[in-house]
Design an enzyme around this catalytic site. Sequence first.
Site, PDB file in Angstrom:
ATOM      1  N   SER A 143       0.788  -1.338   0.049  1.00 54.68           N
ATOM      2  CA  SER A 143       0.029   0.100  -0.050  1.00 54.68           C
ATOM      3  C   SER A 143       0.776   1.173   0.201  1.00 54.68           C
ATOM      4  O   SER A 143       1.918   1.278   0.497  1.00 54.68           O
ATOM      5  CB  SER A 143      -1.066   0.158   1.183  1.00 54.68           C
ATOM      6  OG  SER A 143      -1.552   1.287   1.191  1.00 54.68           O
ATOM      7  N   GLY A 166       8.764  -5.506   4.289  1.00 52.83           N
ATOM      8  CA  GLY A 166       9.907  -4.637   5.215  1.00 52.83           C
ATOM      9  C   GLY A 166      11.059  -4.921   4.508  1.00 52.83           C
ATOM     10  O   GLY A 166      12.136  -5.930   4.841  1.00 52.83           O
ATOM     11  N   GLY A 217      12.798   0.106   3.222  1.00 52.87           N
ATOM     12  CA  GLY A 217      14.042  -0.348   2.507  1.00 52.87           C
ATOM     13  C   GLY A 217      14.658  -1.497   3.167  1.00 52.87           C
ATOM     14  O   GLY A 217      14.356  -1.993   4.019  1.00 52.87           O
ATOM     15  N   CYS A 262      -2.332   3.739  12.197  1.00 50.92           N
ATOM     16  CA  CYS A 262      -2.933   5.169  12.052  1.00 50.92           C
ATOM     17  C   CYS A 262      -3.102   5.649  13.610  1.00 50.92           C
ATOM     18  O   CYS A 262      -3.450   4.921  14.398  1.00 50.92           O
ATOM     19  CB  CYS A 262      -4.043   4.976  11.443  1.00 50.92           C
ATOM     20  SG  CYS A 262      -3.868   4.656   9.854  1.00 50.92           S
ATOM     21  N   GLY A 317       7.434  -2.969  -1.360  1.00 49.71           N
ATOM     22  CA  GLY A 317       7.001  -1.548  -1.450  1.00 49.71           C
ATOM     23  C   GLY A 317       8.245  -0.656  -1.806  1.00 49.71           C
ATOM     24  O   GLY A 317       8.221  -0.246  -2.981  1.00 49.71           O
TER      25      GLY A 317
END
EC number: 1.3.-.-
Length: 303
Positions: A21, A242, A216, A129, A264
């Site tokens: 996401s 991750g 990263g 969140c 990601g």
Amino acid sequence: MAHMRVKIAGVELNNPVIVASGCAGFGREYEELFPLSRLGGISVKGMTLHPKAGNPPPRIAETPSGMLNSVGLENPGVDHFIEHELPYLSQKGTTVIANVAGSTPEDCVAIVRKLDPTNVDMIELNISCPNVKQGGAAFGTNCQSAAEVTKAVRQATSKPLMVKLSPNVTSISEIAKAVEAEGADALSLVNTFLGMRIDVESKRPILHNNVGGLSGPAIFPIALRMVWEVYNAVKVPIIGMGGIYDSIYAIEMMMAGASAVQVGAAIFTDPLTPVYIVDRVNQWLDDHGIHNVSELTGTVKPW
């Protein structure tokens, strides 16, 4: 060729590689580079109940072997997604995972109720969140709030529910067990670690928000350890993420206990990374005489 399809919470994916996401928007840009059907799935940009502008810039900073971001969940809102993005994305032959990001449990419930009648394949609840009703602490930083928001969302949707865990906790296994007990069908972990950089000339943080999420390859060993710990604590499937930058990272993550992975930050270096990982994992399986990618899950042999 090995069998690459995997099943997560009753949803069958083309392969175990999902775009994380926030890293591929709603998929339109990546369709220009490769068919989205090459992916196991796409977890779309985190959606809030109403459109959100995100944080002011600068909101990206480079770090050794990684990056910091404080984008702040910029997105057009769930109604826009349902009306304008989902009809396009649902025709692309890949699993659609709707990432939900609310600032209160009620917001999360309202979002998933809007998504429930649609043809999204799975909900991914982001409990990293900030919960504004509890002073801004993230839902996922203690067992009680993580369990409460998971329970509320579980009751509001019939969709398979995956909960995305924050690594910024004392014991991620305890959080995992708490959300599993309240109805999570799967877990995705880990989200970004909290980090910071400073401009030494101005003496100000590089990010306008002062701190941001670190992603990263720098975080891979920690993420891998957390996936292994959670795999040994819960029974629901895990999607590991991750720092996955190549096929060996994905294979390690699956050996640690993941049934699938999310990619990601790597796609900001090379947007074709998810496709390369699918092909190279397939080749590795063939080279090692493994006929089904799911046979990798949980096969690590601790000393």
